[in-house]
Design an enzyme around this catalytic site. Structure first.
Site, PDB file in Angstrom:
ATOM      1  N   LEU A  91       8.746   7.887 -20.882  1.00  0.00           N
ATOM      2  CA  LEU A  91       9.444   7.891 -19.586  1.00  0.00           C
ATOM      3  C   LEU A  91       9.967   9.280 -19.207  1.00  0.00           C
ATOM      4  O   LEU A  91      10.327  10.071 -20.070  1.00  0.00           O
ATOM      5  CB  LEU A  91      10.609   6.894 -19.632  1.00  0.00           C
ATOM      6  CG  LEU A  91      10.245   5.454 -20.025  1.00  0.00           C
ATOM      7  CD1 LEU A  91      11.464   4.549 -19.905  1.00  0.00           C
ATOM      8  CD2 LEU A  91       9.102   4.904 -19.172  1.00  0.00           C
ATOM      9  N   HIS A  92       9.977   9.530 -17.897  1.00  0.00           N
ATOM     10  CA  HIS A  92      10.447  10.822 -17.389  1.00  0.00           C
ATOM     11  C   HIS A  92      11.238  10.597 -16.100  1.00  0.00           C
ATOM     12  O   HIS A  92      11.528   9.446 -15.745  1.00  0.00           O
ATOM     13  CB  HIS A  92       9.264  11.769 -17.171  1.00  0.00           C
ATOM     14  CG  HIS A  92       8.142  11.135 -16.390  1.00  0.00           C
ATOM     15  ND1 HIS A  92       8.249  10.801 -15.071  1.00  0.00           N
ATOM     16  CD2 HIS A  92       6.893  10.729 -16.775  1.00  0.00           C
ATOM     17  CE1 HIS A  92       7.132  10.261 -14.662  1.00  0.00           C
ATOM     18  NE2 HIS A  92       6.291  10.188 -15.676  1.00  0.00           N
ATOM     19  N   HIS A 128      10.218   7.831 -13.688  1.00  0.00           N
ATOM     20  CA  HIS A 128      10.617   6.464 -14.057  1.00  0.00           C
ATOM     21  C   HIS A 128      12.102   6.238 -13.796  1.00  0.00           C
ATOM     22  O   HIS A 128      12.514   5.170 -13.361  1.00  0.00           O
ATOM     23  CB  HIS A 128      10.308   6.212 -15.537  1.00  0.00           C
ATOM     24  CG  HIS A 128       8.848   6.296 -15.864  1.00  0.00           C
ATOM     25  ND1 HIS A 128       8.316   7.326 -16.595  1.00  0.00           N
ATOM     26  CD2 HIS A 128       7.813   5.490 -15.544  1.00  0.00           C
ATOM     27  CE1 HIS A 128       7.016   7.141 -16.720  1.00  0.00           C
ATOM     28  NE2 HIS A 128       6.679   6.043 -16.089  1.00  0.00           N
ATOM     29  N   GLN A 137      -7.078  -0.047 -19.510  1.00  0.00           N
ATOM     30  CA  GLN A 137      -7.237   0.986 -18.472  1.00  0.00           C
ATOM     31  C   GLN A 137      -7.629   2.344 -19.035  1.00  0.00           C
ATOM     32  O   GLN A 137      -7.598   3.337 -18.325  1.00  0.00           O
ATOM     33  CB  GLN A 137      -5.991   1.067 -17.581  1.00  0.00           C
ATOM     34  CG  GLN A 137      -4.731   1.564 -18.232  1.00  0.00           C
ATOM     35  CD  GLN A 137      -3.525   1.409 -17.317  1.00  0.00           C
ATOM     36  OE1 GLN A 137      -2.967   0.317 -17.192  1.00  0.00           O
ATOM     37  NE2 GLN A 137      -3.102   2.475 -16.663  1.00  0.00           N
ATOM     38  N   GLY A 191       5.212   4.303  -8.458  1.00  0.00           N
ATOM     39  CA  GLY A 191       5.317   5.672  -7.974  1.00  0.00           C
ATOM     40  C   GLY A 191       4.153   6.042  -7.060  1.00  0.00           C
ATOM     41  O   GLY A 191       3.026   5.572  -7.243  1.00  0.00           O
ATOM     42  N   ASP A 231       0.727   8.213  -8.291  1.00  0.00           N
ATOM     43  CA  ASP A 231      -0.597   7.608  -8.468  1.00  0.00           C
ATOM     44  C   ASP A 231      -0.931   6.838  -7.199  1.00  0.00           C
ATOM     45  O   ASP A 231      -0.949   5.600  -7.189  1.00  0.00           O
ATOM     46  CB  ASP A 231      -0.589   6.688  -9.687  1.00  0.00           C
ATOM     47  CG  ASP A 231      -0.331   7.473 -10.957  1.00  0.00           C
ATOM     48  OD1 ASP A 231      -1.114   8.372 -11.262  1.00  0.00           O
ATOM     49  OD2 ASP A 231       0.695   7.205 -11.621  1.00  0.00           O
ATOM     50  N   SER A 272       3.547  11.372 -17.579  1.00  0.00           N
ATOM     51  CA  SER A 272       3.653  11.139 -19.023  1.00  0.00           C
ATOM     52  C   SER A 272       2.733  12.074 -19.791  1.00  0.00           C
ATOM     53  O   SER A 272       2.968  12.393 -20.942  1.00  0.00           O
ATOM     54  CB  SER A 272       3.298   9.698 -19.340  1.00  0.00           C
ATOM     55  OG  SER A 272       4.198   8.860 -18.666  1.00  0.00           O
TER      56      SER A 272
HETATM   57  O1  PAF Z   1       1.144   3.741 -13.703  1.00  0.00           O
HETATM   58  C1  PAF Z   1       1.254   3.217 -14.835  1.00  0.00           C
HETATM   59  O2  PAF Z   1       2.120   3.565 -15.631  1.00  0.00           O
HETATM   60  C2  PAF Z   1       0.309   2.113 -15.246  1.00  0.00           C
HETATM   61  O3  PAF Z   1      -0.948   2.307 -14.707  1.00  0.00           O
HETATM   62  C3  PAF Z   1       0.822   0.696 -14.929  1.00  0.00           C
HETATM   63  C4  PAF Z   1       0.987   0.475 -13.440  1.00  0.00           C
HETATM   64  C5  PAF Z   1       2.138   0.469 -15.638  1.00  0.00           C
HETATM   65  C6  PAF Z   1      -0.172  -0.346 -15.426  1.00  0.00           C
HETATM   66  O4  PAF Z   1      -0.393  -0.232 -16.799  1.00  0.00           O
END
Ligand code: PAF
Length: 509
Positions: A32-33, A36, A61, A150, A153, A189
């Site tokens: 976390l930063h 977040h 992912q 956020g 992305d 991150s």
């Molecule tokens: O953006 C992220 O941190 C991830 O892609 C998410 C939305 C938590 C899904 O794993």
């Protein structure tokens, strides 16, 4: 304060049952930063809800096993940061908890092709399918009222929004703008994986995006090749750099207003993304709908809240009617009419509060156009082809600078097909008849036959939708709001919420 850390779905369900509060949900993959932290802060604004943050590194992912194994894992620091920022509970499930071996429960989703097979999706095969699958799974488990994401992305955000809408999932999405460090680079991150020299490259890349934005604000153009060359000269390895429509991610064309200059660069073994949003003019909101839907009142209030011009198309038809009468123009004769129209200019000037003056050729006609005389002729004048064509042109002229909320019947489909937000505001025939009956009774006209009112409205809808000139049309990309169960203020609130969530926060005025 007790720190609530949940590892299983069972524990989460127990918390939900014992708490009875709505959940504001911040899904993360940990490490976390500041970004977040801001998400948690935003989530805390919904005071009555419980803020739950999840930390789950979603294997689905990652198309690259090495990327998954090197993804930074800093769980103890994350727990401290999340609670210090105000999270009420943290959910840290195992992979087996999210994807149990008896796979029946898991709905593997495919991300929208249009949004995912471009930009980051080109090199990260299957990445967005994995994101959709885990977000959908987490929503099913957590059952949040609101989910916080956020805008860093942005592509992911658009894809998640599309997935939620397509699957009719009842959850609101709130986003926050990209958080940047003092040197301008976006918090991510993956920044922890950067060596000093790589960080320097990311800094140069972000700075170049912002310099381009400054130039764009003056010239309204982008020279992608020039930027690419500059980056190459600085030894920055660009995976892609694109100038795209911010909402459908297709290559930008000249008529698109809100766009994004976005790119990915490779720093050492790390891939990093950044973008800036660009806007040529202020946004336009189009509100169309049938008679009795409440669109005039709603449009006026939305414009007031945003400090935008209320483009009252009805007032334009009235102003023109007033001037035609004043100048005694024989508007049945198209030659006379055309020569008259070639000399007309209509403007709106805001005065105090929500009031605005309507000016036609230097005549302030704000009050003069509300007389019975004008009301009785405006409908026939507005059905003249030349008049409509002329006023559509004038409406577009007013819209050139943006910053307007316009109401009508074909605003989103015809007048402003590139409006940033299109609303189709309607209500059932029963509800509109009820409103009309109340209105007439309040004016002292008692004994109104409800069935007869309903039939009249039905007929008017049919005529409005089927007439040759400017029929009532719901634009393909309009969001329909059926106002039956809402007050005026609730409808206004809903439109503002949709608008503020749609426009990237970086561009909020
Ligand atoms: O953006 C992220 O941190 C991830 O892609 C998410 C939305 C938590 C899904 O794993």
């Amino acid at each position: 304060m007790t720190r609530i850390i949940l590892k299983t779905i069972k524990e989460l369900n127990e918390l939900r049952l014992s708490n009875q509060k709505g959940i504001s949900f911040v899904p993360t993959m940990g490490n976390l930063h500041r970004g977040h932290k801001e998400l948690i802060r935003e989530a805390k604004k919904l005071k009555e809800n419980l803020v739950l943050l999840s930390i789950f590194i979603n294997p689905l992912q990652f198309n690259d096993k090495k990327d998954l194994s090197s993804y930074p894992r800093t769980i103890n620091k994350d727990i401290d940061l999340a609670f210090a920022a105000g999270a009420d509970a943290i959910f840290i499930p195992s992979v087996d908890e999210i994807y149990p071996k008896n796979q029946k429960k898991i709905n593997y989703l495919k991300a929208s092709e249009n949004l995912s097979k471009t930009l980051c999706g080109i090199s990260r095969e299957g990445h967005f399918d994995g994101v959709c699958t885990v977000v959908n799974r987490l929503i099913n488990i957590v059952k949040p009222e609101v989910i916080f994401l956020g805008e860093k992305d942005w592509q992911q955000l658009l894809i998640i929004k599309e997935m939620i809408a397509k699957n009719n999932i009842k959850v609101a999405i709130k986003s926050i703008d990209t958080q940047r460090d003092i040197d301008g680079i976006p918090y991510s991150s993956r920044n922890n994986l950067l060596l000093k020299n790589d960080r320097e490259k990311l800094k140069l890349f972000s700075a170049e995006l912002f310099r381009t934005k400054q130039i764009f604000n003056q010239t309204k153009t982008i020279e992608l090749k020039k930027i690419m060359k500059k980056l190459k000269d600085k030894d920055i390895k660009v995976e892609y750099l694109e100038h795209v429509n911010a909402f459908n991610l297709k290559r930008s064309t000249s008529e698109i207003n809100i766009t994004m200059l976005t790119g990915a660069i490779i720093c050492g073994s790390t891939r990093l993304i950044d973008h800036v949003f660009l806007m040529k003019r202020d946004p336009i909101i189009a509100i169309d709908g049938p008679a009795g839907s409440g669109k005039s009142t709603v449009t006026k209030l939305v414009a007031k809240k945003l400090k935008f011009i209320f483009l009252d198309t009805g007032a334009m038809y009235r102003a023109l009617s007033w001037y035609l009468i004043k100048e005694k123009i024989n508007y049945g004769n198209s030659e006379d009419l055309n020569s008259f129209l070639s000399d007309i200019s209509i403007q709106f000037k805001s005065v105090s509060g929500s009031k605005q003056n309507v000016i036609i050729n230097n005549h302030n006609v704000t009050d003069k156009i509300r007389t019975q005389e004008i009301s009785s002729i405006v409908s026939s004048i507005s059905s003249i082809k030349e008049v409509r064509e002329f006023l559509v042109k004038e409406q577009r002229k007013i819209g050139e600078a943006g910053g307007i909320v316009a109401e009508g019947r074909d605003i989103g489909s015809k007048v402003f097909p590139h409006a940033e937000l299109k609303i189709f505001l309607t209500a059932t025939i029963e509800e509109r008849a009820r409103r009309r009956k109340n209105e007439l009774e309040a004016m002292g006209q008692g004994n109104i036959d409800f069935e007869q009112l309903k039939n009249e409205i039905e007929k008017r809808d049919f005529d409005d939708s089927n007439r040759k000139i400017s029929p009532l049309t719901k634009a393909e990309d309009a969001i329909e709001i059926i106002s039956d169960d809402y007050t005026i203020n609730q409808v206004v609130g809903k439109i503002l919420e949709i608008y503020l969530e749609k426009i990237p926060k970086e561009l909020h005025l």
